[in-house]
Design an enzyme around this catalytic site. Structure first.
Site, PDB file in Angstrom:
ATOM      1  N   ALA A 148       0.827  -1.222   0.000  1.00 10.20           N
ATOM      2  CA  ALA A 148       0.000   0.000   0.000  1.00 10.20           C
ATOM      3  C   ALA A 148       0.853   1.260   0.000  1.00 10.20           C
ATOM      4  CB  ALA A 148      -0.918  -0.009   1.215  1.00 10.20           C
ATOM      5  N   LYS A 195     -25.594 -10.803  -5.971  1.00  7.83           N
ATOM      6  CA  LYS A 195     -24.239 -10.827  -6.556  1.00  7.83           C
ATOM      7  C   LYS A 195     -24.301 -10.724  -8.081  1.00  7.83           C
ATOM      8  CE  LYS A 195     -22.681 -13.638  -2.673  1.00  7.83           C
ATOM      9  NZ  LYS A 195     -22.601 -15.010  -2.174  1.00  7.83           N
ATOM     10  N   GLY A 216     -16.527 -17.446   3.876  1.00  3.54           N
ATOM     11  CA  GLY A 216     -15.608 -17.855   4.936  1.00  3.54           C
ATOM     12  C   GLY A 216     -14.804 -16.677   5.454  1.00  3.54           C
TER      13      GLY A 216
HETATM   14  N1  HSE Z   1     -24.119 -16.933   2.198  1.00  3.13           N
HETATM   15  C1  HSE Z   1     -23.123 -16.636   1.239  1.00  3.13           C
HETATM   16  C2  HSE Z   1     -22.770 -17.935   0.526  1.00  3.13           C
HETATM   17  C3  HSE Z   1     -21.919 -16.042   1.907  1.00  3.13           C
HETATM   18  O1  HSE Z   1     -23.149 -19.001   0.995  1.00  3.13           O
HETATM   19  O2  HSE Z   1     -22.127 -17.883  -0.510  1.00  3.13           O
HETATM   20  C4  HSE Z   1     -21.012 -15.319   0.987  1.00  3.13           C
HETATM   21  O3  HSE Z   1     -21.625 -14.264   0.338  1.00  3.13           O
END
Ligand code: HSE
Length: 434
Positions: free
Chosen positions: A33, A203, A300
């Protein structure tokens, strides 16, 4: 140079991971950075046993962080899209840059948040919002910026993929696997977001915006979950040479953009069909680069922290740059976003897997074939199993060529109206991804 001061809001799985990675890799991160990154304050109501925060000041009120004059970057890791929205808008109002892992926040309120951030000349970075530890936002937004992107298809919910993998490989029941995913910290606070495809649609909405240069339009995404899938369909798909995955597909067509999340049959020999467990993968098809595949841990503690910290490094490097010359939030310049419409699901096109539960009479297959052919639906293959003992019905499995959803809806209505067909017809979309 003095370290940059950041505040972490939320010390759950991702917050704890972010703190730990920043501490453990502090020296390497500073070398990248150009300055150290110091956690000046944490906003959390309770401690995280996996994260020893030592003497770092902790407040129970996350808004203390957005209002702390010492802090340059607010890291939003509380989740949800109500308090998180207020927090992020407050941080922006106070001239702070923001890093967030919150896909719901960006998918639902991103247009508003980015407009405010532009007006204030601050960055809102969100790599961790999509596919956990996979740097797919950066890859699409920067690495593929030469390309016209045709489509994006992804396994972008780890919990759903974990459930489907365990069902297929070990024949485990749905609920049992979901409980395990929750214990492992993968599942959303409300696990229906995972199994009903809402998390994946958040997403996918983000991926579509940065791939095609369109505003975020979560409300137009078609979302179908995995709860109706039966182990029989998983087995029939396998016998036909396919795997069932919960796929998000964003495809550019001349008439508009398809934006849909649903269970999907994918040929078993595709790399993406072999992405199992909690792993995620995003496939991008673009005119110059061809197809690229991004694979890794989709959820995770530390994989997601990896993306949060990478965003922090980017923000620190950009602190002294002219806001006009930064990478645009949605990859395309804000005044150059396209109004190409999102297509309703009825106008989307795909191939189909159909399971028809038929009475064991002569001529039923001919009736089914005639309904499909009358609508111009080309059958690719047919598989008929022996009658089931409990009801004497014969499962008839058909694979079709590509047609519009509207055409398939008409055909299914006609099939279900046949006297020799019992119950609803099971329909699963098929994507060949070639
Ligand atoms: N609940 C989400 C998954 C966590 O199982 O992919 C990550 O966005």
């Amino acid at each position: 140079m003095k370290p940059v001061k950041v505040g972490i809001c939320g010390l759950g799985t991702v917050g704890g991971g972010t703190y730990n990675v920043l501490k453990r890799n502090a020296e390497e991160i500073a070398r990248r950075a150009g300055r150290g990154i110091e956690v000046a304050q944490i906003g959390a109501r309770r401690a995280n046993p996996l994260c020893a925060t030592g003497t770092t000041p902790v407040t129970a009120d996350i808004f203390d962080i957005a209002n702390n004059p010492e802090i340059d970057i607010v890291i939003e890791l509380i989740g949800g899209d109500t308090v998180a929205r207020e927090l992020v808008l407050k941080a922006i109002e106070n001239g702070k840059h923001v890093v967030t892992a919150n896909k719901a926040l960006i998918a639902v309120h991103g247009n508003e948040i980015f407009a405010k951030a532009r007006a204030k000349g601050v960055i809102v970075a969100f790599e961790a919002a999509v596919a956990g530890g996979i740097p797919v936002i950066k890859a699409i937004r920067e690495g593929l910026s030469a390309n016209r992107i045709n489509w994006v298809a992804g396994i972008i919910n780890g919990t759903g993929n974990f459930i489907l993998s365990e069902m297929r490989e070990k024949g485990r029941p749905f609920a049992d696997v979901l409980t395990e995913a929750q214990a492992l910290g993968y599942a959303e606070a409300d696990p229906t977001f995972d199994v009903e495809g809402i998390d994946a649609a958040h997403k996918l909405t983000i991926l579509a915006s940065i791939a095609f240069g369109i505003p975020l339009q979560f409300d137009k995404a078609y979302t179908e979950g995995i709860t109706r899938l039966t182990s029989a369909d998983v087995g029939y798909a396998e016998a036909l040479g396919y795997r069932i995955k919960h796929l998000g597909v964003a495809r550019r067509t001349e008439r508009g953009i398809e934006l849909r999340v649903h269970p999907t049959l994918i040929p078993a020999d595709r790399l993406i069909a072999n992405v199992n467990g909690v792993m995620n993968a995003v496939m991008v098809n673009a005119d110059a680069a061809g197809s690229t595949l991004f694979y890794g841990a989709g959820a995770g503690m530390e994989p997601t922290a990896s993306s949060v910290v990478a965003d922090l490094v980017d923000v620190v490097r950009a602190l002294t740059t002219d806001p006009q010359n930064r990478v645009p939030h949605l990859a395309f310049q804000a005044d150059a976003l396209s109004d190409h419409p999102i297509l309703p699901i009825s106008e989307c096109e795909s191939a189909y897997y159909l399971r028809v539960q038929a009475k064991d009479h002569p001529g039923v297959l001919a009736q089914v074939a005639s309904i499909l052919s009358a609508r111009g639906i080309n059958i690719e293959s047919v598989m008929q199993k022996e009658a089931e003992e409990h009801d004497g019905l014969v499962p008839m499995i058909l694979l079709t060529h590509r047609v519009t959803e509207q055409c398939m809806n008409d055909a299914i209505a006609a099939l279900e109206a046949l006297n020799d067909v019992a119950g609803p017809v099971m329909r699963i979309r098929v994507e060949h991804l070639n």
